[in-house]
Write an enzyme that holds these catalytic residues in place. Structure first.
Site, mmCIF file in Angstrom:
data_model
loop_
_atom_site.group_PDB
_atom_site.id
_atom_site.type_symbol
_atom_site.label_atom_id
_atom_site.label_comp_id
_atom_site.label_asym_id
_atom_site.label_seq_id
_atom_site.Cartn_x
_atom_site.Cartn_y
_atom_site.Cartn_z
ATOM 1 N N THR A 135 -38.709 52.057 43.604
ATOM 2 C CA THR A 135 -37.875 51.595 42.495
ATOM 3 C C THR A 135 -38.179 52.346 41.207
ATOM 4 O OG1 THR A 135 -37.196 49.588 41.305
ATOM 5 C CG2 THR A 135 -39.535 49.813 41.728
ATOM 6 N N ASP A 140 -43.526 44.575 40.794
ATOM 7 C CA ASP A 140 -44.099 44.095 42.057
ATOM 8 C C ASP A 140 -44.081 45.148 43.156
ATOM 9 O OD1 ASP A 140 -41.198 43.751 41.859
ATOM 10 O OD2 ASP A 140 -41.351 43.067 43.932
ATOM 11 N N GLY A 183 -39.866 41.602 38.930
ATOM 12 C CA GLY A 183 -41.194 41.806 39.502
ATOM 13 C C GLY A 183 -42.228 40.808 39.031
ATOM 14 N N THR A 198 -37.236 41.889 46.051
ATOM 15 C CA THR A 198 -36.472 42.586 45.023
ATOM 16 C C THR A 198 -36.207 41.585 43.905
ATOM 17 O OG1 THR A 198 -34.399 43.745 44.556
ATOM 18 C CG2 THR A 198 -34.313 42.052 46.256
ATOM 19 N N GLY A 199 -35.971 42.121 42.727
ATOM 20 C CA GLY A 199 -35.702 41.226 41.606
ATOM 21 C C GLY A 199 -36.772 41.337 40.550
ATOM 22 N N SER A 247 -31.280 52.435 39.984
ATOM 23 C CA SER A 247 -32.486 51.600 40.005
ATOM 24 C C SER A 247 -33.560 52.094 40.966
ATOM 25 C CB SER A 247 -32.133 50.151 40.319
ATOM 26 O OG SER A 247 -31.058 50.075 41.192
ATOM 27 N N ARG A 287 -45.185 49.473 31.933
ATOM 28 C CA ARG A 287 -44.976 48.270 32.755
ATOM 29 C C ARG A 287 -44.892 48.648 34.240
ATOM 30 N NH1 ARG A 287 -40.938 46.429 36.608
ATOM 31 N NH2 ARG A 287 -40.812 44.163 36.472
ATOM 32 N N THR A 312 -33.971 47.353 43.511
ATOM 33 C CA THR A 312 -34.962 48.064 44.317
ATOM 34 C C THR A 312 -34.561 48.157 45.778
ATOM 35 O OG1 THR A 312 -36.764 47.320 42.939
ATOM 36 C CG2 THR A 312 -37.323 47.789 45.222
HETATM 37 C C1 SD4 Z 1 -39.389 45.495 39.489
HETATM 38 N N1 SD4 Z 1 -38.804 44.429 41.555
HETATM 39 O O1 SD4 Z 1 -39.817 46.539 39.031
HETATM 40 C C2 SD4 Z 1 -38.578 45.591 40.746
HETATM 41 C C3 SD4 Z 1 -37.166 45.789 40.384
HETATM 42 C C4 SD4 Z 1 -36.244 45.438 41.492
HETATM 43 O O2 SD4 Z 1 -34.382 45.314 42.617
HETATM 44 O O3 SD4 Z 1 -36.477 44.737 42.353
HETATM 45 N N2 SD4 Z 1 -35.143 45.826 41.620
HETATM 46 O O4 SD4 Z 1 -39.533 44.409 38.968
#
Ligand code: SD4
Length: 328
Positions: free
Chosen positions: A205, A218, A241, A238-239, A84, A215, A187
Site C-alpha cells: 500500500t 497496519d 490502519g 484493509t482500511g 492507493s 506514518r 490497499t
Molecule cells: C493503511 N491499511 O495504511 C492501509 C490503507 C489501506 O486499503 O488499507 N488501504 O492504513
C-alpha cells in the site's frame, strides 16, 4: 463510495465481462461455489481480480505460493491508475509518496518494509528482507539502502499526474492536521493456498492519503495487516490502519479460527472488536477483513458497506461483495 472507487468498480465490472473465466460482480454475488477447492487465492478490492489472475498464472508456471502472492500484488503495484498502491499512490501531507508492504508464508517466515521511498516493488523488497536478512522489518532510508544493495532500481521521486492533481486539490482545503478518512485507502491484501495446503500472504500500500510524514499503517505490521499460519489459516486487512493495529486484526482472526471459529465468524468478531475499540471515531472509519482457513472456507466482513474481494481458483476469478456491520 468515492467517485474514484465508483469509477474503478464500474470500469472493472465492464472489463471483467471480456476476460474468459472471469465472472462479473453480479454473477458472483452469492458465490461460495468453489469452497474447498485448491489452489485458492483471495484479494481485497476490485484490483484483486487482475492480481489474482497474475497469482494464478504464477502457480500455473510452477511457482510456489509465496511466488504467487508476491507476483500477484506486483500487478497492482504496477497499475498506474491505482492511487492507493505503489509509487503512483497518493502522497503524505508533505507531497511525498511512501510505501508499506509485508509478505508471510504459512511456516512463520515473514518480511516487511515500511515508510520506504522510490522503490517500485516494495513487496519484492519485503520478500528480500524475509529471505536475505536475519530481520523481519526494515524502514525508511535503511529499507531504501537495502533495496539499492540488492540491485533494485531507485525511481525518480515525483508524483504521478493524477496523484499530483489530487494532492494540489487537497492542499487548497486541507487544515494540515492528521486525518482519519473513510475513503482514501484501497490497499491490496492477498492470501493464498496451494494445492498441497501451504499458505502465504502479501499486503502492499501507499497507505493513508495525506498522512503525517513518517506514518506507518497496519499493512507492514505482521499480525495487523497480514497473518498466515499453515496450521490454521490466513487473514489480511484493509482500511484505516490505526484501527486495525489497535486490535492486531489479522492475528486476532487467525487465533479465533484456531479456537474453532469459521473465517466468517472470525472476521465478524474482529470487526465487532474494532468498532468497540475505536468507538469515538467510528463514523469516519472503514476497515475490512478477509480470511481463509486451511479447509478453503472463506470469510470477509467490513465496518461499513463498499468492501469487496476477489476469489480465484485455477478456473474462476470472481468479485464478491462483503457484508458489513453498519448497513449504510
Ligand atoms: C493503511 N491499511 O495504511 C492501509 C490503507 C489501506 O486499503 O488499507 N488501504 O492504513
Amino acid at each position: 463510495m468515492s467517485q474514484r472507487r465508483k469509477f474503478i468498480k464500474q470500469s472493472l465490472m465492464g472489463s471483467a465481462l471480456f476476460i474468459p473465466g472471469v465472472a462479473s460482480l453480479a454473477e458472483a454475488k452469492s458465490s461460495s461455489v468453489f469452497k474447498g477447492e485448491k489452489p485458492l487465492i483471495l484479494s481485497t478490492w476490485n484490483h484483486g481480480q487482475p492480481a489474482n489472475s497474475a497469482a494464478v498464472e504464477k502457480l500455473k508456471e510452477g511457482g510456489s505460493i509465496i511466488d504467487a502472492v508476491e507476483f500477484g500484488v506486483r500487478d497492482t503495484e504496477n497499475d498506474l491508475s491505482n492511487l492507493s498502491v505503489g509509487l503512483q499512490g497518493l502522497p503524505d501531507r508533505e507531497g511525498i509518496t511512501t510505501l508499506d508492504a509485508s509478505i508471510m508464508s504459512g511456516d512463520g517466515k515473514c518480511g516487511s518494509v515500511a515508510f520506504v521511498r522510490q522503490i517500485k516493488h516494495p513487496i519484492t523488497l519485503a520478500r528480500m528482507v524475509m529471505e536475505e536478512t536475519p530481520h523481519v522489518m526494515l524502514a525508511g532510508e535503511g529499507a531504501r539502502q537495502f533495496a539499492i544493495a540488492q540491485g533494485m532500481p531507485v525511481e525518480k521521486e515525483e508524483l504521478s499526474p493524477e496523484a499530483e492533481k489530487a494532492y494540489l486539490k487537497w492542499k487548497e482545503t486541507s487544515l494540515y492536521k492528521p486525518i482519519i478518512n473513510i475513503e482514501n485507502h484501497d490497499t491490496i491484501g492477498m492470501i493464498g493456498m496451494d494445492a498441497q495446503g501451504n499458505m502465504a500472504g502479501s499486503c502492499t500500500t501507499s497507505g493513508l492519503a495525506y498522512k503525517m510524514h513518517g506514518r506507518v499503517g497496519d499493512s507492514p505490521i505482521i499480525g495487523a495487516g497480514l497473518f498466515v499460519d499453515n496450521e490454521v489459516g490466513a487473514a489480511t486487512a484493509t482500511g484505516l490502519g490505526e484501527s486495525i493495529i489497535r486490535i492486531c486484526g489479522s492475528f486476532l482472526i487467525v487465533e479465533l479460527m484456531r479456537q474453532g471459529r469459521t473465517p466468517q465468524e472470525a472476521c465478524e468478531e474482529a470487526v465487532r472488536r474494532l468498532i468497540a475499540k475505536n468507538s469515538k471515531d467510528i463514523k469516519d472509519i472503514q476497515a475490512g477483513f478477509l480470511a481463509m482457513n486451511k479447509d478453503g472456507e472463506v470469510g470477509a466482513y467490513a465496518v461499513r458497506p463498499g468492501f469487496n474481494f476477489a476469489q480465484a481458483t485455477l478456473k474462476n476469478n470472481v468479485m464478491i461483495d462483503s457484508r458489513s456491520h453498519f448497513k449504510g
